[in-house]
Design an enzyme around this catalytic site. Sequence first.
Site, PDB file in Angstrom:
ATOM      1  CB  SER A  91      39.864  44.665  47.579  1.00 22.38           C
ATOM      2  OG  SER A  91      40.511  45.919  47.728  1.00 22.38           O
ATOM      3  CG  ASP A 102      44.140  50.028  45.480  1.00 22.77           C
ATOM      4  OD1 ASP A 102      43.342  49.131  45.821  1.00 22.77           O
ATOM      5  OD2 ASP A 102      44.618  50.104  44.335  1.00 22.77           O
ATOM      6  CG  ASP A 104      40.251  49.901  42.945  1.00 20.98           C
ATOM      7  OD1 ASP A 104      41.265  50.556  42.638  1.00 20.98           O
ATOM      8  OD2 ASP A 104      40.269  48.676  43.140  1.00 20.98           O
ATOM      9  CG  ASP A 159      43.956  53.499  41.610  1.00 20.05           C
ATOM     10  OD1 ASP A 159      44.844  54.308  41.932  1.00 20.05           O
ATOM     11  OD2 ASP A 159      44.189  52.318  41.314  1.00 20.05           O
ATOM     12  CE  LYS A 223      41.849  40.464  47.996  1.00 16.89           C
ATOM     13  NZ  LYS A 223      42.231  41.272  46.821  1.00 16.89           N
ATOM     14  CE1 TYR A 232      44.455  39.132  44.146  1.00 15.78           C
ATOM     15  CE2 TYR A 232      45.617  41.083  43.404  1.00 15.78           C
ATOM     16  CZ  TYR A 232      44.515  40.509  43.977  1.00 15.78           C
ATOM     17  OH  TYR A 232      43.463  41.285  44.383  1.00 15.78           O
TER      18      TYR A 232
END
Length: 561
Positions: A91, A102, A104, A159, A223, A232
């Site tokens: 995202s 978060d 990534d 992450d 989303k 989701y």
Amino acid sequence: MESNERIWGITKPISSAPPTPAESHATAQLLEELRRQNTFETASEIKKREKIITDLQRIANEFVRNVARAKEPHNEVLIRDARGEVFTYGSYCLGVYGPGSDIDTLVTAPRYVSREDYFKYFPDLLQQMAPPGAITDLTVVEEAFVPIIKFEYWGISIDLIFSRIATLTQFPPNKQLELTSNEYLRGLDDRELRSLNGTRVTKEILNLVPEQSTFRTALRAIKLWAQRRAIYANIIGFPGGVVWAMMVARVCQLYPKATSATIVAKFFLVMKGWPWPIPVQLKHMEEGPLNVRVWNPKIYKADSFHLMPVITPAYPQMCATFNIVKSTKTIIQRELERGVQITSKIISSERPWKDLFVKHDFFTKDHKYYLAVIAASTTKEAHKIWSGFVESKVRILVGDLERHPSVALARPFNKGFERQHVTKTEDDFNAVRSGSLVFVTKEEEIPEEIPTAEVKEENNVDESADAEDEKDVVEDFSKPRRTYTATHYIGLELAEGMSSASDLSPTCETPIVRPNQNLNLAPGAKSLDLSYQVNTFKQMCSEWEKYSGRLNSLSVQHVKK
């Protein structure tokens, strides 16, 4: 359509008509609603995320220099020019992140830096080089399908995964490395390929849509809709963020000049009528430099069983929806149909956009009967590992349940509920492991809509098979103890003639269920025995190499409103 107009995707567009004033107005209204729904971050939060990425780049450079010094201490040129490159995916990279999202993140390094080096050096460097107190909840998971370091940086979840670039001994200057080249895949193992794939797929999606701003606004809406409707979650058996992105991108290709509001409305029409299992693809399959498997149902039998295939656009192309089962497909299609009905009225100004984003009715109207899968652990560290494993296997239980002839549908809720409990007696402790919420600590919030487990005394269980594992367990109930649980709910729809279940016999507190798992039905109705499905699931989980009978337990309970 003009002959020189670009064709996006693998087919010609359905329509290249420019937007009407009414469609532009509908998009303005959609943006207003998305802002009201708090889907955009503030300017200060955006700057915080940018600072985090800058910090991670600085730490990545120092990480690579440390490895260079350790491996070739006399190679001054190598050490001087040593640097890594940080990429984002998901995202954040797509530009559709919001409050609470978060980040990534992928760290790449030259060929002489190994995954072992990453886990040896990087966690300590994070703690040393980040501002004091910035890093919290640091967890290293080396043996994951995609090895990862998870942590929070100034309260934002990160992450962080890793891959080397085996074809490069030195990296080009910052931001000049482009991972879209297939040549960078040479010499990598499977885990490294998976690590690179997230960034490569995200970049390809952005490159394959006609108007990125239109795509981003439409994707924000889809989303939000998918999250509100509880569909989701890739790990549970629903599409994840990248899948919804690819589906929205395909609709953008089919309507290359449409506004975001039109894309949202067409999304529901197109995907509701999609001729599955024909795959959603953003580009034609391509050949690459590796001898690796790519999605092909004509060659690979397993690929032919994918119910709603959505294919990643970056080589090697893979199906991102292999987790979807019959029940989750049914729920997705129901929600798409609801979306068709609502957006048609929104576009005609008969309903507001907020109606599309109304919260799900999973716990209030959708189901009468539920199963609760309760993963419990006696330490926080053990709970992270155990609950994550159980979560990854819930979809397997769902698949087994839906194949029962008396179960019409088994719908998993798209997230688990994490709780902490404090108990003072063994009976209380066992009640918690069976789903009781009586002993949840005060700081834990219990949503009122969640059904309560029917906890009954176990009096017909032969626990001898677990005696070896449990004989060394010495429980101390002389003082209050804390237990950590994660509960996943599965809503059941029974087949015709199985519509009046009253309760489910209790389960054993050990990992393996022995009593019958019966839904006791009203007089004249058939009995529904789920013991085989539950036993098989618990047996599978208890055989995991990291399972500990001293630290972990698993219970499956019938719950009702």
